[in-house]
Design a protein around this motif. Sequence first.
Motif, PDB file in Angstrom:
ATOM      1  N   UNK A   1     -13.311   8.662 -29.485  1.00 53.47           N
ATOM      2  CA  UNK A   1     -12.789   9.880 -30.088  1.00 53.47           C
ATOM      3  C   UNK A   1     -11.810   9.605 -31.208  1.00 53.47           C
ATOM      4  N   UNK A   2     -10.982   8.581 -31.034  1.00 55.50           N
ATOM      5  CA  UNK A   2      -9.992   8.250 -32.062  1.00 55.50           C
ATOM      6  C   UNK A   2     -10.651   7.778 -33.356  1.00 55.50           C
ATOM      7  N   UNK A   3     -11.834   7.164 -33.230  1.00 49.20           N
ATOM      8  CA  UNK A   3     -12.511   6.614 -34.417  1.00 49.20           C
ATOM      9  C   UNK A   3     -13.792   7.382 -34.749  1.00 49.20           C
ATOM     10  N   UNK A   4     -13.880   8.613 -34.292  1.00 48.76           N
ATOM     11  CA  UNK A   4     -15.085   9.409 -34.520  1.00 48.76           C
ATOM     12  C   UNK A   4     -15.433   9.475 -36.000  1.00 48.76           C
TER      13      UNK A   4
ATOM     14  N   UNK B   1     -46.807  -1.616 -25.697  1.00 48.95           N
ATOM     15  CA  UNK B   1     -47.921  -1.733 -26.628  1.00 48.95           C
ATOM     16  C   UNK B   1     -47.603  -1.260 -28.029  1.00 48.95           C
ATOM     17  N   UNK B   2     -46.328  -1.163 -28.368  1.00 51.27           N
ATOM     18  CA  UNK B   2     -45.933  -0.726 -29.707  1.00 51.27           C
ATOM     19  C   UNK B   2     -46.366  -1.757 -30.744  1.00 51.27           C
ATOM     20  N   UNK B   3     -46.695  -1.285 -31.932  1.00 54.65           N
ATOM     21  CA  UNK B   3     -47.028  -2.192 -33.031  1.00 54.65           C
ATOM     22  C   UNK B   3     -45.855  -2.367 -33.988  1.00 54.65           C
ATOM     23  N   UNK B   4     -44.832  -1.548 -33.809  1.00 51.79           N
ATOM     24  CA  UNK B   4     -43.654  -1.607 -34.685  1.00 51.79           C
ATOM     25  C   UNK B   4     -42.395  -1.460 -33.836  1.00 51.79           C
ATOM     26  N   UNK B   5     -41.425  -2.288 -34.137  1.00 46.10           N
ATOM     27  CA  UNK B   5     -40.084  -2.121 -33.582  1.00 46.10           C
ATOM     28  C   UNK B   5     -39.112  -2.116 -34.760  1.00 46.10           C
ATOM     29  N   UNK B   6     -37.881  -2.542 -34.544  1.00 43.45           N
ATOM     30  CA  UNK B   6     -36.945  -2.575 -35.660  1.00 43.45           C
ATOM     31  C   UNK B   6     -35.510  -2.480 -35.199  1.00 43.45           C
ATOM     32  N   UNK B   7     -34.661  -1.983 -36.099  1.00 48.52           N
ATOM     33  CA  UNK B   7     -33.235  -1.875 -35.796  1.00 48.52           C
ATOM     34  C   UNK B   7     -32.681  -0.590 -36.394  1.00 48.52           C
ATOM     35  N   UNK B   8     -31.566  -0.149 -35.830  1.00 44.35           N
ATOM     36  CA  UNK B   8     -30.961   1.126 -36.196  1.00 44.35           C
ATOM     37  C   UNK B   8     -29.450   0.964 -36.315  1.00 44.35           C
ATOM     38  N   UNK B   9     -28.881   1.478 -37.392  1.00 37.09           N
ATOM     39  CA  UNK B   9     -27.424   1.597 -37.503  1.00 37.09           C
ATOM     40  C   UNK B   9     -27.074   3.058 -37.252  1.00 37.09           C
ATOM     41  N   UNK B  10     -26.104   3.279 -36.368  1.00 33.11           N
ATOM     42  CA  UNK B  10     -25.749   4.657 -36.017  1.00 33.11           C
ATOM     43  C   UNK B  10     -24.248   4.769 -35.796  1.00 33.11           C
ATOM     44  N   UNK B  11     -23.746   5.983 -35.930  1.00 28.98           N
ATOM     45  CA  UNK B  11     -22.367   6.260 -35.557  1.00 28.98           C
ATOM     46  C   UNK B  11     -22.267   6.268 -34.039  1.00 28.98           C
ATOM     47  N   UNK B  12     -21.159   5.798 -33.526  1.00 29.14           N
ATOM     48  CA  UNK B  12     -20.969   5.721 -32.084  1.00 29.14           C
ATOM     49  C   UNK B  12     -20.376   7.022 -31.566  1.00 29.14           C
ATOM     50  N   UNK B  13     -20.965   7.529 -30.500  1.00 29.88           N
ATOM     51  CA  UNK B  13     -20.464   8.696 -29.781  1.00 29.88           C
ATOM     52  C   UNK B  13     -20.342   8.312 -28.308  1.00 29.88           C
TER      53      UNK B  13
ATOM     54  N   UNK C   1     -25.823   4.942 -27.405  1.00 33.60           N
ATOM     55  CA  UNK C   1     -26.894   4.812 -28.399  1.00 33.60           C
ATOM     56  C   UNK C   1     -27.484   6.153 -28.839  1.00 33.60           C
ATOM     57  N   UNK C   2     -26.670   7.214 -28.812  1.00 34.50           N
ATOM     58  CA  UNK C   2     -27.182   8.531 -29.191  1.00 34.50           C
ATOM     59  C   UNK C   2     -26.487   9.115 -30.419  1.00 34.50           C
ATOM     60  N   UNK C   3     -25.634   8.353 -31.097  1.00 31.74           N
ATOM     61  CA  UNK C   3     -24.931   8.880 -32.258  1.00 31.74           C
ATOM     62  C   UNK C   3     -25.848   9.085 -33.441  1.00 31.74           C
ATOM     63  N   UNK C   4     -25.396   9.848 -34.452  1.00 32.57           N
ATOM     64  CA  UNK C   4     -26.207  10.104 -35.649  1.00 32.57           C
ATOM     65  C   UNK C   4     -26.697   8.814 -36.306  1.00 32.57           C
ATOM     66  N   UNK C   5     -27.980   8.803 -36.640  1.00 29.00           N
ATOM     67  CA  UNK C   5     -28.597   7.617 -37.249  1.00 29.00           C
ATOM     68  C   UNK C   5     -28.279   7.572 -38.742  1.00 29.00           C
ATOM     69  N   UNK C   6     -27.804   6.408 -39.208  1.00 28.52           N
ATOM     70  CA  UNK C   6     -27.459   6.217 -40.616  1.00 28.52           C
ATOM     71  C   UNK C   6     -28.513   5.417 -41.372  1.00 28.52           C
ATOM     72  N   UNK C   7     -29.282   4.610 -40.673  1.00 28.73           N
ATOM     73  CA  UNK C   7     -30.310   3.814 -41.353  1.00 28.73           C
ATOM     74  C   UNK C   7     -31.142   3.038 -40.354  1.00 28.73           C
ATOM     75  N   UNK C   8     -32.396   2.769 -40.720  1.00 25.75           N
ATOM     76  CA  UNK C   8     -33.297   1.999 -39.870  1.00 25.75           C
ATOM     77  C   UNK C   8     -34.169   1.085 -40.713  1.00 25.75           C
ATOM     78  N   UNK C   9     -34.610  -0.017 -40.103  1.00 25.55           N
ATOM     79  CA  UNK C   9     -35.593  -0.909 -40.721  1.00 25.55           C
ATOM     80  C   UNK C   9     -36.687  -1.203 -39.699  1.00 25.55           C
ATOM     81  N   UNK C  10     -37.939  -1.001 -40.084  1.00 25.68           N
ATOM     82  CA  UNK C  10     -39.054  -1.297 -39.205  1.00 25.68           C
ATOM     83  C   UNK C  10     -39.426  -2.776 -39.283  1.00 25.68           C
TER      84      UNK C  10
END
Length: 319
Positions: A101-104, A131-143, A147-156
């Motif tokens: 909360x302090x760093x929201x 059986x996924x053909x694609x994975x990747x990574x996600x940068x998000x704000x922490x809530x 792992x449910x904060x707003x997504x800021x960027x992804x790479x497949x």
Amino acid sequence: MADRVRVAVLISGRGTNMAALLYAAKREDCPYEIVLVAANDPEARGLTLAAAEGVPTFAQSHKGMERSEFDAILDREIRKAGADYVVLAGYMRILSDDFVGKWAGRLLNIHPSLLPKYPGLDTHRRAIDAGDTVSGCTVHLVTPALDEGPILGQTEVAILPGDTPEKLATRIRLAEHQLYPRVLEELVTRERDPDWIVAKVGELAMELPEVAAKSSHGSPGWRIATSKSGKFFAYVSIRHHGEDAISLLVKTSGPDEQAALIEAEPDIYYKPAYYGPSGWIAIRLDRPNVDWEHIANWLRKSWSFVAPKKLQPMAEFLG
């Protein structure tokens, strides 16, 4: 580069994403700098690298401590370093709700999946088994929710035939090292972008009753919309009248309040060149750590100064 945004990075181990952020920060035009690397494990290998690169470090084991107690120590060290943002880079502890909360809005994490798929641990095995053909990574704000904060960027990242979790993890880590510095740069610079600032102020202003957006003398503004001659209660000044600032202009109760605000916090408040003699105050928005709830309060207050009598009963409700 002057006026870089100050970033603290939290790690628990090797700190490879921390290293990616640190080396990106060496670029002359990078808008951020790493001012602290902190770990919950004094043996975390990333601390050695950070120290060798001249970055201040802090380490303390969390073992035997309450989560809130340990997080309070972290918060104190981060603030002592003067950080504007906190970045999690392989930090393997869930943070307390109080810390989050302090760093929201200024607390970031990178996760090795394409969220919202596969929050939590063992993401690579879960993606392969599904059986996924694609994975990747996600940068998000922490809530507070994991792992449910707003997504800021992804790479497949493609999942190859015969992939193992270890092989997939290696490729995703390469993608993380590219994604994290870019997203961090975008985040720390957006709050100095005039278009983003105007949109943010407009979002808050339009939450008030009977408001319409309308430009005045080249400045974005917001007025009471009950008539064509509805009075303005807020403007965004974008370096107008020779001022080197992007600021919110709102009404005060008069010269005494205006002067008291400027005396108390001259880095935030100033007397605007054109509107100042009428008792308006300028609040700088092109700075780190803008408290947007504070800005929303000023918009409500200024709205109440100009709202007609039939709307005044709403002023008490808004306050």
